[in-house]
Design an enzyme around this catalytic site. Structure first.
Site, PDB file in Angstrom:
ATOM      1  N   ASP A  95       0.777  -1.163   0.039  1.00 13.14           N
ATOM      2  CA  ASP A  95      -0.007   0.046  -0.036  1.00 13.14           C
ATOM      3  C   ASP A  95       0.915   1.157  -0.171  1.00 13.14           C
ATOM      4  O   ASP A  95       1.777   1.628   0.978  1.00 13.14           O
ATOM      5  CB  ASP A  95      -0.700   0.133   1.284  1.00 13.14           C
ATOM      6  CG  ASP A  95      -2.124  -1.115   1.311  1.00 13.14           C
ATOM      7  OD1 ASP A  95      -2.309  -1.388   0.302  1.00 13.14           O
ATOM      8  OD2 ASP A  95      -2.406  -1.475   2.269  1.00 13.14           O
TER       9      ASP A  95
ATOM     10  N   ASP B 296     -13.583  -3.979  -0.872  1.00 15.17           N
ATOM     11  CA  ASP B 296     -13.433  -3.826   0.673  1.00 15.17           C
ATOM     12  C   ASP B 296     -14.783  -4.012   1.120  1.00 15.17           C
ATOM     13  O   ASP B 296     -15.770  -3.508   0.965  1.00 15.17           O
ATOM     14  CB  ASP B 296     -12.919  -2.219   0.816  1.00 15.17           C
ATOM     15  CG  ASP B 296     -11.448  -2.021   0.208  1.00 15.17           C
ATOM     16  OD1 ASP B 296     -10.504  -3.133   0.529  1.00 15.17           O
ATOM     17  OD2 ASP B 296     -11.203  -1.107  -0.341  1.00 15.17           O
TER      18      ASP B 296
END
Length: 255
Positions: free
Chosen positions: A11, A130
């Site tokens: 990330d 998500d």
């Protein structure tokens, strides 16, 4: 079934790899290229790089930077980050990505999945999801790169992944937000429910804390791959150790 994939996830925010817990409290974890090369050398089957701030900031990934990373790698590379148009998605492929993951932009405009699959082929199209349990149902979320921008969508997770597959997604990455960064193990229940709906590969994300957790999710949810970040970044376990544990549990992995 093909070999199970062990995937290292980076990330990236402001040019650095970061990691938090349940998408909050990000701390610096290192340089993206250095970490990508380390995981390649440790035997990762794939590298995933997410520019986690791009969607909320209404920008996309830096193609020149992507090209530099891609040139240094000889394992499959998947990228994500604010990719909203076919032109942007194709540019990622042209600059060295093997696959492109779309998440918030696909929720904004689901036709994007169909259009991208038509142009590049489903094998290049990954839909990231998500998901979090709300009142007993799994729901999808957008703009999860920053705690200040996260928002729930009206879409139920299982409905959305089935739609994404029907529209042409070649792979689904299901990130179970309540497990993200906790190192408590993958959400096997949610992943198993998703697996029953899909014929395309499903990748588990969120919660890896030990090598055993990878074997557990392969056994309990029959996923095609398992993705992890913090346990690799902070050297709690190495990719090779994960593969040894998975092989010892009876699952085929690449050397």
């Amino acid at each position: 079934m093909p070999s199970r994939r062990i995937i290292a996830c980076l990330d990236v925010k402001d040019g650095r790899v970061v990691k938090g817990v349940r998408f909050e409290g990000h701390v610096d974890a290192g340089d993206p290229l250095e970490l990508a090369l380390r995981y390649r050398d440790e035997g990762a089957d794939e590298i995933v790089i997410y520019d986690i701030a791009a969607s909320a900031a209404r920008r996309t990934i830096d193609y020149d930077w992507l090209a530099r990373v891609a040139r240094a790698l000889d394992v499959p590379l998947c990228v994500a980050g604010g990719i909203r148009t076919i032109e942007q998605a194709v540019a990622c492929l042209e600059h060295g990505a093997d696959k492109v993951s779309i998440n918030s932009p696909a929720l904004e405009r689901p036709d994007f999945i169909d259009e991208f699959a038509d142009v590049a082929g489903s094998q290049c199209v990954v839909v990231g999801v998500d998901s979090r349990a709300i009142d007993g149902e799994w729901r999808t979320y957008q703009y999860t790169g920053d705690a200040a921008t996260i928002r729930q969508t009206p879409r139920k997770t299982l409905d959305w992944i089935a739609e994404a597959q029907a529209r042409g997604a070649g792979e689904i990455v299901l990130n179970c937000m309540d497990r993200d960064g906790t190192r408590d193990g993958y959400d096997v229940e949610q992943l198993a429910a998703a697996r029953k709906l899909l014929t395309v590969p499903l990748v588990a994300s969120g919660g890896a804390g030990s090598a055993r957790h990878f074997a557990d999710v392969f056994a309990g949810a029959d996923v095609s791959g398992a993705l992890a970040a913090s346990i690799f970044h902070f050297r709690r376990v190495r990719v090779g150790e994960v593969k040894q544990a998975v092989a010892a549990a009876g699952f085929e992995v690449r050397p």
